[in-house]
Design a protein around this motif. Structure first.
Motif, PDB file in Angstrom:
ATOM      1  N   MET A   1       3.739 -14.108  26.075  1.00  0.00           N
ATOM      2  CA  MET A   1       5.340 -13.410  26.045  1.00  0.00           C
ATOM      3  C   MET A   1       5.755 -13.211  24.328  1.00  0.00           C
ATOM      4  N   LEU A   2       5.254 -11.908  23.994  1.00  0.00           N
ATOM      5  CA  LEU A   2       5.739 -11.470  22.885  1.00  0.00           C
ATOM      6  C   LEU A   2       6.811 -11.567  22.069  1.00  0.00           C
ATOM      7  N   ARG A   3       7.399 -11.841  21.271  1.00  0.00           N
ATOM      8  CA  ARG A   3       8.695 -12.875  21.057  1.00  0.00           C
ATOM      9  C   ARG A   3       9.230 -11.475  20.311  1.00  0.00           C
ATOM     10  N   PHE A   4      10.138 -10.176  19.810  1.00  0.00           N
ATOM     11  CA  PHE A   4       9.936  -9.516  18.820  1.00  0.00           C
ATOM     12  C   PHE A   4      11.622  -9.857  18.268  1.00  0.00           C
ATOM     13  N   MET A   5      11.791  -9.840  17.138  1.00  0.00           N
ATOM     14  CA  MET A   5      12.904 -10.205  16.183  1.00  0.00           C
ATOM     15  C   MET A   5      13.208  -8.366  15.356  1.00  0.00           C
ATOM     16  N   PRO A   6      14.424  -8.486  15.472  1.00  0.00           N
ATOM     17  CA  PRO A   6      14.901  -7.017  14.453  1.00  0.00           C
ATOM     18  C   PRO A   6      15.966  -7.866  13.740  1.00  0.00           C
ATOM     19  N   VAL A   7      15.316  -7.364  12.216  1.00  0.00           N
ATOM     20  CA  VAL A   7      15.647  -8.016  10.952  1.00  0.00           C
ATOM     21  C   VAL A   7      16.962  -6.480  10.141  1.00  0.00           C
ATOM     22  N   GLY A   8      17.866  -7.051   9.945  1.00  0.00           N
ATOM     23  CA  GLY A   8      18.105  -5.583   8.950  1.00  0.00           C
ATOM     24  C   GLY A   8      19.606  -6.239   8.772  1.00  0.00           C
ATOM     25  N   ASP A   9      20.457  -4.576   8.065  1.00  0.00           N
ATOM     26  CA  ASP A   9      21.462  -4.480   7.554  1.00  0.00           C
ATOM     27  C   ASP A   9      21.969  -3.012   8.633  1.00  0.00           C
ATOM     28  N   SER A  10      23.105  -2.642   7.295  1.00  0.00           N
ATOM     29  CA  SER A  10      24.329  -1.852   8.830  1.00  0.00           C
ATOM     30  C   SER A  10      23.798  -0.920   9.993  1.00  0.00           C
ATOM     31  N   MET A  11      22.334  -0.460   9.282  1.00  0.00           N
ATOM     32  CA  MET A  11      21.998   0.943  10.251  1.00  0.00           C
ATOM     33  C   MET A  11      21.338  -0.467  11.559  1.00  0.00           C
ATOM     34  N   THR A  12      20.271  -1.746  11.812  1.00  0.00           N
ATOM     35  CA  THR A  12      19.660  -2.032  12.275  1.00  0.00           C
ATOM     36  C   THR A  12      21.913  -2.993  13.610  1.00  0.00           C
ATOM     37  N   ILE A  13      21.726  -3.829  13.014  1.00  0.00           N
ATOM     38  CA  ILE A  13      23.429  -3.990  13.900  1.00  0.00           C
ATOM     39  C   ILE A  13      24.130  -3.460  14.403  1.00  0.00           C
ATOM     40  N   GLY A  14      24.336  -2.050  13.615  1.00  0.00           N
ATOM     41  CA  GLY A  14      25.461  -1.059  14.244  1.00  0.00           C
ATOM     42  C   GLY A  14      26.932  -1.428  14.801  1.00  0.00           C
ATOM     43  N   SER A  15      27.506  -0.596  15.330  1.00  0.00           N
ATOM     44  CA  SER A  15      28.498  -0.906  15.300  1.00  0.00           C
ATOM     45  C   SER A  15      29.417  -0.295  16.165  1.00  0.00           C
ATOM     46  N   ALA A  16      30.622  -1.012  16.611  1.00  0.00           N
ATOM     47  CA  ALA A  16      31.117  -0.255  18.434  1.00  0.00           C
ATOM     48  C   ALA A  16      31.122   1.027  18.569  1.00  0.00           C
ATOM     49  N   GLY A  17      30.635   0.761  19.413  1.00  0.00           N
ATOM     50  CA  GLY A  17      30.393   2.070  20.591  1.00  0.00           C
ATOM     51  C   GLY A  17      29.033   2.766  20.318  1.00  0.00           C
ATOM     52  N   GLU A  18      28.469   2.481  19.194  1.00  0.00           N
ATOM     53  CA  GLU A  18      27.026   2.354  19.789  1.00  0.00           C
ATOM     54  C   GLU A  18      25.962   2.071  20.291  1.00  0.00           C
ATOM     55  N   HIS A  19      24.710   2.652  20.859  1.00  0.00           N
ATOM     56  CA  HIS A  19      23.711   2.245  21.569  1.00  0.00           C
ATOM     57  C   HIS A  19      23.108   1.223  20.604  1.00  0.00           C
ATOM     58  N   THR A  20      22.462   1.569  19.106  1.00  0.00           N
ATOM     59  CA  THR A  20      21.323   1.358  18.526  1.00  0.00           C
ATOM     60  C   THR A  20      19.837   1.208  18.916  1.00  0.00           C
ATOM     61  N   TRP A  21      19.062   1.552  17.266  1.00  0.00           N
ATOM     62  CA  TRP A  21      18.320   1.970  18.409  1.00  0.00           C
ATOM     63  C   TRP A  21      17.164   0.459  18.026  1.00  0.00           C
ATOM     64  N   ARG A  22      18.254  -0.793  18.571  1.00  0.00           N
ATOM     65  CA  ARG A  22      17.328  -0.811  18.932  1.00  0.00           C
ATOM     66  C   ARG A  22      17.236  -1.196  20.418  1.00  0.00           C
ATOM     67  N   TYR A  23      17.962  -0.779  21.036  1.00  0.00           N
ATOM     68  CA  TYR A  23      18.956  -0.912  22.253  1.00  0.00           C
ATOM     69  C   TYR A  23      17.411   0.254  22.382  1.00  0.00           C
ATOM     70  N   ARG A  24      17.391   1.379  21.693  1.00  0.00           N
ATOM     71  CA  ARG A  24      16.056   2.303  22.226  1.00  0.00           C
ATOM     72  C   ARG A  24      14.543   1.995  22.035  1.00  0.00           C
ATOM     73  N   LEU A  25      14.753   0.827  20.446  1.00  0.00           N
ATOM     74  CA  LEU A  25      13.019   0.743  21.653  1.00  0.00           C
ATOM     75  C   LEU A  25      12.681  -0.325  22.547  1.00  0.00           C
ATOM     76  N   TRP A  26      13.854  -1.171  22.585  1.00  0.00           N
ATOM     77  CA  TRP A  26      14.056  -1.969  24.297  1.00  0.00           C
ATOM     78  C   TRP A  26      13.878  -1.290  25.083  1.00  0.00           C
ATOM     79  N   GLN A  27      14.263   0.354  25.581  1.00  0.00           N
ATOM     80  CA  GLN A  27      13.888   0.616  26.709  1.00  0.00           C
ATOM     81  C   GLN A  27      12.433   1.037  26.268  1.00  0.00           C
TER      82      GLN A  27
END
Length: 226
Positions: A1-27
């Protein structure tokens, strides 16, 4: 199983109410990656702007693996000391890294930031000698439009990031530098000149997905009509 870990700043953690790019990539990976994979990381929260703390779980769609190593106001300077132990404990195989803007804005110049990149890579390899690292160039934000010195630092850092990726790349632990997110425009793809809105999230996810497909034949090209 390949294990991906996002590492980042405010553009990666995102803020309340957002999907985040992490969600888009997971999809995208769910739809296109042929093998089992997992999103890993020691944190799950979004940033709560009202409380000024990373304590929100109010994702636009919370039904996805929300793990990450990202922080509002954190950069290479902050992540380098954490990454060896985090890679080890999370058993991360692929790091999806988006860092640098906050460093250049508040902490270090381009050369110092590039040194922290090299420290981060060395530490990540202590955690897993075969770790793969995908690096996103810094996207110039609205400050770069009016601050020529800052814009020059961003450009210089991106040059040094490309050099570090070339210098440190090795077969057992490849470093992959993505292209800038396709057609990214801070006036349309962010909500404040820095942080991605929905279209920006898709474009950042596409940068990672397309780079991994082109270099490693992992998944498929990102569907640009999303």
């Amino acid at each position: 199983m390949l294990r991906f870990m996002p590492v980042g700043d405010s553009m990666t953690i995102g803020s309340a109410g957002e999907h985040t790019w992490r969600y888009r990539l997971w999809q995208h990976l769910c739809a296109t990656y042929g093998g089992p994979f997992k999103i890993v990381g020691p944190r799950e929260a979004l940033y709560d702007k009202v409380a000024d703390t990373p304590t929100s779980y109010a994702y636009a769609d919370p039904d996805f693996p929300r793990a990450h190593l990202a922080g509002w106001g954190e950069g290479w300077l902050h992540m380098a000391p954490l990454i060896a132990e985090t890679v080890r404990t999370q058993r991360a195989d692929v790091l999806l890294v988006s860092l640098g803007l906050i460093d250049l804005g508040f902490y270090t110049d381009a050369e110092q930031t590039a040194e922290n990149v090299r420290s981060f890579v060395a530490e990540a390899r202590l955690g897993n000698p075969r770790v793969r690292i995908v690096l996103l160039p810094v996207i110039p934000n609205i400050r770069a439009e009016s601050d020529d010195a800052f814009a020059a630092q961003v450009n210089r850092f991106n040059e040094l990031l490309a050099k570090a990726a070339a210098d440190l790349d090795e077969p057992r632990s490849p470093l992959l530098l993505t292209s800038p997110p396709p057609s990214y425009d801070i006036h349309y793809d962010t909500y404040d000149g820095t942080h991605p809105n929905a279209s920006g999230e898709h474009r950042i996810a596409a940068a990672y997905a397309d780079a991994m497909y082109q270099a490693w034949d992992l998944g498929e090209p990102y569907a640009q009509d999303r």
